[in-house]
Design a protein around this motif. Structure first.
Motif, PDB file in Angstrom:
ATOM      1  N   GLU A 112      22.786  -3.892  77.398  1.00 45.57           N
ATOM      2  CA  GLU A 112      23.765  -3.107  76.596  1.00 45.57           C
ATOM      3  C   GLU A 112      23.548  -2.715  74.838  1.00 45.57           C
ATOM      4  OE1 GLU A 112      27.669  -4.293  77.421  1.00 45.57           O
ATOM      5  OE2 GLU A 112      26.867  -4.079  79.783  1.00 45.57           O
ATOM      6  N   LYS A 113      22.374  -3.229  74.738  1.00 43.77           N
ATOM      7  CA  LYS A 113      21.631  -2.391  73.029  1.00 43.77           C
ATOM      8  C   LYS A 113      20.028  -2.476  73.145  1.00 43.77           C
ATOM      9  CE  LYS A 113      21.316  -7.661  71.715  1.00 43.77           C
ATOM     10  NZ  LYS A 113      21.812  -8.167  70.899  1.00 43.77           N
ATOM     11  N   PRO A 114      19.250  -1.775  72.243  1.00 47.29           N
ATOM     12  CA  PRO A 114      18.706  -1.515  72.356  1.00 47.29           C
ATOM     13  C   PRO A 114      17.404  -2.369  71.765  1.00 47.29           C
ATOM     14  CG  PRO A 114      19.195  -0.264  70.840  1.00 47.29           C
ATOM     15  CD  PRO A 114      20.341  -0.821  71.729  1.00 47.29           C
ATOM     16  N   ALA A 115      16.560  -2.937  72.652  1.00 47.32           N
ATOM     17  CA  ALA A 115      15.804  -3.890  71.793  1.00 47.32           C
ATOM     18  C   ALA A 115      14.566  -4.070  69.902  1.00 47.32           C
ATOM     19  CB  ALA A 115      14.850  -4.393  72.286  1.00 47.32           C
ATOM     20  N   ALA A 116      14.536  -3.825  69.283  1.00 48.02           N
ATOM     21  CA  ALA A 116      13.427  -4.084  68.387  1.00 48.02           C
ATOM     22  C   ALA A 116      12.613  -4.521  68.586  1.00 48.02           C
ATOM     23  CB  ALA A 116      14.009  -4.781  67.134  1.00 48.02           C
ATOM     24  N   GLY A 117      11.513  -3.783  68.481  1.00 48.69           N
ATOM     25  CA  GLY A 117      10.104  -3.772  68.379  1.00 48.69           C
ATOM     26  C   GLY A 117       9.652  -5.235  67.027  1.00 48.69           C
ATOM     27  N   PRO A 118       8.374  -4.978  67.292  1.00 48.15           N
ATOM     28  CA  PRO A 118       7.630  -6.080  66.203  1.00 48.15           C
ATOM     29  C   PRO A 118       8.072  -5.544  64.689  1.00 48.15           C
ATOM     30  CG  PRO A 118       5.765  -5.108  67.602  1.00 48.15           C
ATOM     31  CD  PRO A 118       7.089  -4.659  68.425  1.00 48.15           C
ATOM     32  N   ARG A 119       7.663  -6.634  64.137  1.00 48.63           N
ATOM     33  CA  ARG A 119       7.800  -5.436  62.471  1.00 48.63           C
ATOM     34  C   ARG A 119       6.520  -4.595  61.822  1.00 48.63           C
ATOM     35  NH1 ARG A 119       9.687  -8.760  57.434  1.00 48.63           N
ATOM     36  NH2 ARG A 119       8.580  -7.394  56.911  1.00 48.63           N
ATOM     37  N   ILE A 120       6.857  -3.595  61.749  1.00 48.83           N
ATOM     38  CA  ILE A 120       5.578  -2.844  61.454  1.00 48.83           C
ATOM     39  C   ILE A 120       4.803  -3.856  60.130  1.00 48.83           C
ATOM     40  CG2 ILE A 120       5.716  -0.941  59.772  1.00 48.83           C
ATOM     41  CD1 ILE A 120       8.320  -0.176  60.179  1.00 48.83           C
ATOM     42  N   LEU A 121       4.905  -4.020  59.112  1.00 46.03           N
ATOM     43  CA  LEU A 121       4.074  -4.674  58.164  1.00 46.03           C
ATOM     44  C   LEU A 121       4.390  -6.400  58.543  1.00 46.03           C
ATOM     45  CD1 LEU A 121       3.906  -1.814  55.440  1.00 46.03           C
ATOM     46  CD2 LEU A 121       1.590  -2.764  57.308  1.00 46.03           C
ATOM     47  N   PRO A 122       3.267  -7.225  58.172  1.00 44.21           N
ATOM     48  CA  PRO A 122       3.484  -8.422  58.493  1.00 44.21           C
ATOM     49  C   PRO A 122       4.160  -9.095  57.203  1.00 44.21           C
ATOM     50  CG  PRO A 122       1.609  -7.854  58.301  1.00 44.21           C
ATOM     51  CD  PRO A 122       2.125  -6.980  58.440  1.00 44.21           C
ATOM     52  N   GLU A 123       4.626 -10.172  56.691  1.00 47.48           N
ATOM     53  CA  GLU A 123       5.127 -10.804  55.747  1.00 47.48           C
ATOM     54  C   GLU A 123       4.229 -11.524  54.701  1.00 47.48           C
ATOM     55  OE1 GLU A 123       7.660 -11.796  54.633  1.00 47.48           O
ATOM     56  OE2 GLU A 123       9.197 -11.274  56.593  1.00 47.48           O
ATOM     57  N   THR A 124       2.349 -11.563  55.551  1.00 44.43           N
ATOM     58  CA  THR A 124       1.391 -11.839  55.155  1.00 44.43           C
ATOM     59  C   THR A 124       0.635 -11.080  55.414  1.00 44.43           C
ATOM     60  OG1 THR A 124       0.744 -13.663  55.885  1.00 44.43           O
ATOM     61  CG2 THR A 124       2.802 -13.776  53.517  1.00 44.43           C
ATOM     62  N   LEU A 125      -0.544 -10.819  55.057  1.00 46.85           N
ATOM     63  CA  LEU A 125      -1.658 -10.389  55.705  1.00 46.85           C
ATOM     64  C   LEU A 125      -3.091 -11.574  56.354  1.00 46.85           C
ATOM     65  CD1 LEU A 125      -2.891  -7.162  53.536  1.00 46.85           C
ATOM     66  CD2 LEU A 125      -1.235  -7.333  55.989  1.00 46.85           C
ATOM     67  N   LYS A 126      -3.814 -11.907  57.195  1.00 48.22           N
ATOM     68  CA  LYS A 126      -4.379 -12.116  56.921  1.00 48.22           C
ATOM     69  C   LYS A 126      -6.111 -12.314  56.263  1.00 48.22           C
ATOM     70  CE  LYS A 126      -2.651 -13.790  61.514  1.00 48.22           C
ATOM     71  NZ  LYS A 126      -3.032 -13.192  63.064  1.00 48.22           N
ATOM     72  N   GLY A 127      -6.261 -11.117  56.232  1.00 46.52           N
ATOM     73  CA  GLY A 127      -7.321 -10.951  55.424  1.00 46.52           C
ATOM     74  C   GLY A 127      -8.551  -9.273  55.976  1.00 46.52           C
ATOM     75  N   ASP A 128      -8.115 -10.079  58.036  1.00 43.53           N
ATOM     76  CA  ASP A 128      -8.822  -8.854  58.504  1.00 43.53           C
ATOM     77  C   ASP A 128      -8.059  -8.214  59.163  1.00 43.53           C
ATOM     78  OD1 ASP A 128      -6.863  -9.973  60.156  1.00 43.53           O
ATOM     79  OD2 ASP A 128      -8.634 -11.371  61.660  1.00 43.53           O
ATOM     80  N   GLU A 129      -7.823  -7.343  58.605  1.00 46.01           N
ATOM     81  CA  GLU A 129      -6.577  -6.415  58.972  1.00 46.01           C
ATOM     82  C   GLU A 129      -7.215  -4.809  58.629  1.00 46.01           C
ATOM     83  OE1 GLU A 129      -3.768  -9.357  58.309  1.00 46.01           O
ATOM     84  OE2 GLU A 129      -5.006  -8.292  57.389  1.00 46.01           O
TER      85      GLU A 129
END
Length: 353
Positions: free
Chosen positions: A224-241
């Motif tokens: 009875e409610k829509p689910a949120a997807g994953p974060r659009i951008l991460p909290e930090t970068l790994k470096g290989d994005e």
């Protein structure tokens, strides 16, 4: 499934086919403390400009919240006006407000607004986008501007940034009150959601995405409610994005462009957000903008450059495409020494008359 996750999570692009870039150090800005106040703006208000909080309703009864930027010497003169919004997933304290501030300094009344379901604007559930409603948001902004006593309603234009460039073009095609339109770092969100980045999604992948979205609807209905997807951008970068993810991060997740209300800075779209975009090519009638003029501005090295070039090919005259040398997509969000504001000023002065 990895590709589908990227489509939903990171501005709904098909990132899986892009090569990961070599690891690099984050900008020094990342070590600075980000302002998490909702009153925070990512740019300085010009001392030549007045900013006023305003509200208005769209055709669906959703209350939109905007900032109206006026030249300090506005007086009783009738001014040309601009409705401005974007990027997709951003809020008015970010790029659209910066544009409005700059254009008001140049002699326009400019309205930067939060779209429906986003930022301070109304609409439930939150964190939702719609090709139809977000197009309507621009026309509602035109309604508001045209009712202001110091605005000449025959001299109203639109600026759309990133994904709201597509909505701006769609709104102009259908709303003859708009006399001129400009876009920067244009995205056609219906095209990229339905076909992937560079139209790379196969029919089989598209079918699988639709099946996944349908299954998610069952879950949302049960809960009875829509689910949120994953974060659009991460909290930090790994470096290989991918490089352009790093570029988005350097704007939205650093003090340069962070805002607590911005989905791209701080949140996620609903998992089912792509549904209304999958079968609705919003730029099918872009030719009908003519004979009103169109200005398309893109960065030379922007991953999104092809959207502007493809629209330029199919649009009727009068039209103009400007490619800014040595710039990427997000450079046109906030770099005032790169964004051709003088060109925008001349374009609207010439065509809002």
């Amino acid at each position: 499934m990895k590709k589908i996750t990227f489509i939903i999570a990171v501005l709904v692009l098909s990132f899986g086919q892009l090569k990961a870039q070599t690891k690099q150090q984050l900008s020094n800005k990342n070590s600075e403390k980000m302002d998490t106040s909702k009153e925070h703006y990512t740019f300085q208000l010009s001392d030549k400009v007045i900013r006023q909080k305003v509200s208005f309703k769209n055709r669906y009864g959703i209350t939109l919240i905007g900032d109206l930027y006026l030249p300090k010497n506005a007086g009783n003169k009738k001014w040309s006006a601009l409705a401005i919004s974007g990027p997709f997933g951003a809020v008015k304290q970010q790029s659209s407000g910066l544009y409005a501030n700059q254009m008001a300094e140049r002699g326009f009344i400019a309205l930067a607004f939060d779209p429906s379901y986003t930022g301070e604007s109304g609409g439930e559930p939150r964190n939702l986008a719609s090709p139809e409603i977000n197009t309507e948001d621009f026309s509602a902004a035109v309604d508001f501007l045209g009712l202001q006593k110091n605005v000449d309603r025959n001299k109203i234009g639109i600026i759309g940034i990133c994904g709201f460039g597509g909505f701006a073009l769609n709104a102009t095609a259908i709303d003859k009150r708009v006399k001129a339109v400009a876009t920067t770092s244009l995205y056609d969100m219906t095209r990229v959601m339905s076909k992937g980045y560079n139209d790379s999604v196969t029919p089989e992948q598209r079918s699988k995405t639709l099946e996944t979205l349908g299954e998610q609807r069952w879950k949302d209905a049960e809960n009875e409610k829509p689910a949120a997807g994953p974060r659009i951008l991460p909290e930090t970068l790994k470096g290989d994005e991918p490089q352009f993810v790093k570029e988005y991060f350097d704007y939205y997740r650093t003090p340069r462009g962070f805002h607590v209300n911005s989905l791209n800075s701080n949140g996620a779209w609903l998992t089912t957000n792509p549904i209304s975009f999958m079968n609705m090519p919003i730029l099918a009638y872009v030719k009908e903008i003519s004979p009103r003029p169109m200005l398309l501005i893109a960065g030379e090295n922007a991953h999104s450059r092809y959207f502007s070039e493809d629209i330029f090919k199919v649009a009727n005259e009068p039209k103009e495409l400007i490619i800014i040398p040595n710039t990427v997509h997000v450079d046109l969000y906030d770099k005032v020494d790169v964004i051709p504001f003088d060109k925008l000023e001349n374009f609207f002065n010439a065509n809002l008359k």
